[in-house]
Scaffold this active site. Structure first.
Site, short mmCIF file in Angstrom:
data_model
loop_
_atom_site.label_atom_id
_atom_site.label_comp_id
_atom_site.label_asym_id
_atom_site.label_seq_id
_atom_site.Cartn_x
_atom_site.Cartn_y
_atom_site.Cartn_z
N ARG A 82 -26.86 -8.99 -53.20
CA ARG A 82 -26.22 -7.62 -53.72
C ARG A 82 -26.10 -7.48 -55.21
NH1 ARG A 82 -21.48 -7.88 -53.37
NH2 ARG A 82 -21.22 -9.98 -52.72
N LYS A 120 -22.88 -4.80 -46.30
CA LYS A 120 -21.49 -4.96 -46.90
C LYS A 120 -20.80 -3.74 -47.47
CE LYS A 120 -21.08 -9.31 -46.40
NZ LYS A 120 -19.99 -9.87 -45.55
N HIS A 169 -13.01 -11.25 -43.70
CA HIS A 169 -14.19 -11.70 -43.99
C HIS A 169 -14.14 -13.00 -43.38
CE1 HIS A 169 -17.30 -13.25 -46.87
NE2 HIS A 169 -17.98 -12.55 -46.08
N SER A 220 -19.13 -19.14 -49.38
CA SER A 220 -20.45 -19.54 -49.47
C SER A 220 -20.40 -21.31 -49.44
CB SER A 220 -21.56 -18.91 -50.18
OG SER A 220 -22.78 -19.60 -49.98
N LYS A 279 -18.57 -22.27 -42.93
CA LYS A 279 -17.98 -21.22 -42.09
C LYS A 279 -18.90 -21.12 -40.69
CE LYS A 279 -18.43 -16.97 -43.32
NZ LYS A 279 -18.24 -15.80 -44.05
N THR A 280 -20.65 -20.54 -41.20
CA THR A 280 -21.20 -20.49 -40.20
C THR A 280 -21.47 -21.77 -39.13
OG1 THR A 280 -22.42 -18.89 -41.47
CG2 THR A 280 -23.55 -19.85 -39.65
N ASP A 294 -19.31 -13.11 -39.40
CA ASP A 294 -18.83 -12.51 -40.51
C ASP A 294 -17.99 -11.60 -40.91
OD1 ASP A 294 -19.61 -12.93 -43.54
OD2 ASP A 294 -20.73 -11.01 -43.31
N ARG A 345 -32.90 -15.16 -46.38
CA ARG A 345 -31.78 -14.79 -45.31
C ARG A 345 -32.48 -14.52 -43.92
NH1 ARG A 345 -25.85 -14.25 -45.67
NH2 ARG A 345 -25.71 -14.60 -47.85
#
Length: 618
Positions: free
Chosen positions: A138, A284, A305, A323, A327-328, A342, A409
């Protein structure tokens, strides 16, 4: 009064709509958008009985695969094509061929025929791969919100570096420029879908793209319509016109940052994108709007988030983290079903996914470390900015080559995850986990927080950057991101903290701080917490065994630390014991505490409660 679980079942069932008899046929091609005859599927009643969501294309039925089940495609041709789809109301009137809500099979055909990228021979299936040019992430300095003086958004937006204001006049010029560009095209791609699995806050979103692959991206990421009825008389709550091939040459005149522009006008319910091909701007941007819309509802709803999963008994959990915190990885649990990775909301009935897919990093990806993501890279997924190497006649992804970017990604529909939670809705979370990668090595692997301490750590949103993540970093650098997602907050962070406080108190949810970072010393001298240790802490939280522990209060940070947990070295549980130099540990702990305190000064006397007293006390 209906129980929460009953309300979830009812609102889930209310989304079960009719099925089209043409589901098994190829996508229709017509000069009209009038609906074909529809019939109810034989499986609708069975879905109702199991409380499954038929609204999304993620529920397989009969012998059809989810990718085949998603078929609401229309190709509209003729001089009145724009009128039939409804984009003439945007001012777009020239295209005579509009590809609306294409099937996955059609996307692959268009992407390859248009030469929009390359086909990667991934282990689990050929996957289309695109290169987004110089923008591999982004561009936050190029994101703008229109400041409509005196409007509701003007009075509520958290204006500043995150939400940069621009004028209605600048937006009009950019909007007209985007429309003029599309009026030079003979064809375009339209995706009409939804954001938010809860009917009480769901938004209809429309994307207008000039190429197939960005439309493929939003098809992966947003909730896909399941039948033609949902597209009949579709009136979007928000529309994004993505003119990514164009740039804003007048950016200096417009007082913007560069010739790239991502501009949202909340009151006009429209946005335009110029100059960046990065797919995440689409995703986003809408998430930021959900962060505005939901808290403004009556009653207010809480956008988050975070990732989320649910156990076999219906016990849901949330995982907040920036990041690199895990989390994932940690929300992907073979014993629990994934709700989403997410973006989520929390309303009067429970939690729900905003999205219809996942958008995962591919850096150093392997089947051993991230099996779910690795196996999700197959037909219909889409890779971005991943290095491809020649092997015979094929191009094979190399996830360890980051010469292009460390932010490679993959987007994929959520049904690529075997154990995804089909309803996409669950009850109120029992556990809320804040993940931190503490490179200073002073936070324990797990700590229990009071609800007030949870607010402090939620507003702090702490993790740390280490050497290798950014140029010039040679020692740990704290990264405080309020609500674990500052870049996407449209309201002041304390608005979200107040909502979380209300949810915790009402539903008796328990908050935990989990450190997936260093132990035994600061980076690079200590050791990274093993995934086995972190997973053992998470498992103890989720199966409830952590409550059997005895606890010791950390005198500096104030939270409670378990004295013992199955599968975790007691010396690691107490981080001071893991350090050889105790004085160095004490000094480093105070150093991090001062960083917390300094960062939190901006929240003093903000919001309904000043949570300063619930942080570190020197």
């Amino acid at each position: 009064m209906l129980s929460s679980s009953s309300r979830i079942l009812l609102r889930t069932a209310s989304r079960v709509g009719g099925r089209t008899a043409l589901r098994a046929f190829a996508a229709r091609t017509s000069t009209t958008t009038s609906p074909s005859p529809k019939i109810l599927s034989d499986t609708v009643q069975s879905r109702f009985n199991y409380g499954q969501v038929a609204f999304k294309s993620t529920v397989a039925h009969d012998t059809m695969s989810p990718r085949d089940e998603y078929n609401v495609s229309s190709t509209i041709t003729g001089a009145d094509a724009c009128n039939q789809v409804g984009i003439d109301s945007l001012g777009i009137t020239n295209p005579t061929t509009i590809y609306r809500n294409m099937t996955y099979q059609q996307f692959f055909e268009h992407e390859t025929t248009n030469n929009e990228g390359k086909v990667a021979h991934a282990e689990y299936g050929d996957t289309f791969c695109v290169d987004t040019g110089k923008f591999t992430g982004r561009s936050p300095k190029d994101k703008w919100l229109v400041k409509n003086i005196g409007s509701e958004s003007d009075q509520n937006i958290w204006w500043g570096n995150v939400n940069q204001p621009t004028t209605p006049e600048v937006f009009k010029e950019l909007y007209d420029k985007a429309v003029a560009h599309f009026n030079t095209l003979d064809k375009c791609y339209v995706f009409d879908g939804f954001c938010g699995a809860s009917p009480s806050s769901q938004r209809k979103v429309r994307f207008v793209h000039e190429m197939a692959w960005p439309s493929h991206f939003v098809t992966n990421m947003f909730i896909r319509p399941e039948n033609y009825e949902q597209l009949d008389n579709f009136t979007p709550d928000f529309t994004v016109i993505n003119a990514c091939s164009q740039v804003n040459e007048e950016w200096e005149k417009h007082n913007l940052n560069s010739d790239v522009a991502v501009v949202f006008n909340i009151e006009e319910r429209k946005a335009v994108i110029f100059g960046t091909w990065y797919g995440g701007e689409n995703k986003k941007g809408i998430f930021s709007l959900m962060n505005y819309w939901l808290p403004m509802q009556d009653p207010p709803q809480f956008p988050m988030h975070c990732s989320a999963n649910v156990g076999k008994k219906g016990d849901s959990a949330l995982f907040f983290g920036l990041s690199g915190t895990g989390k994932t990885t940690l929300s992907a649990d073979p014993h629990r079903d994934l709700i989403g990775d997410d973006e989520h909301g929390w309303d009067e009935d429970g939690i729900f996914n905003f999205e219809g897919g996942c958008y995962a990093k591919t850096i150093n990806l392997s089947e051993k470390t991230e099996p779910d993501i690795y196996r999700a890279i197959k037909k219909d997924a889409m890779l971005e900015n991943v290095k491809l190497v020649e092997e015979g006649d094929s191009l094979v992804p190399d996830y360890f080559d980051t010469t292009k970017t460390e932010n490679g990604r993959v987007s994929y529909p959520i049904f690529h995850i075997d154990n995804y939670h089909k309803p996409q809705i669950a009850g109120h979370p029992k556990n809320i986990i804040f993940l931190s990668c503490d490179a200073f090595g002073v936070l324990p692997p797990v700590a229990k927080l009071s609800s007030e301490q949870a607010m402090y750590h939620f507003l702090s949103g702490y993790t740390a950057k280490v050497a290798g993540t950014e140029r010039g970093i040679t020692e740990p650098v704290p990264n405080f991101s309020p609500c674990f997602g500052a870049a996407f907050l449209t309201l002041h962070p304390t608005r979200y903290a107040d909502l979380l406080q209300q949810k915790l108190d009402k539903h008796n949810s328990v908050a935990w701080l989990v450190n997936s970072g260093w132990s035994g010393g600061s980076y690079p001298h200590g050791d990274r917490m093993s995934i086995k240790t972190t997973r053992a802490c998470i498992d103890a939280i989720l199966d409830g065994s952590v409550e059997d522990a005895t606890w010791t209060k950390d005198e500096l940070f104030g939270f409670e630390v378990p004295d013992a947990l199955p599968g975790v070295d007691p010396n690691v549980l107490n981080p001071r014991n893991a350090w050889e130099d105790k004085e160095d540990f004490d000094a480093t702990s105070k150093k991090l505490a001062r960083m917390y305190i300094k960062n939190f000064e901006k929240y003093a006397d903000q919001g309904s409660v000043d949570y300063t007293q619930f942080g570190p006390q020197l």
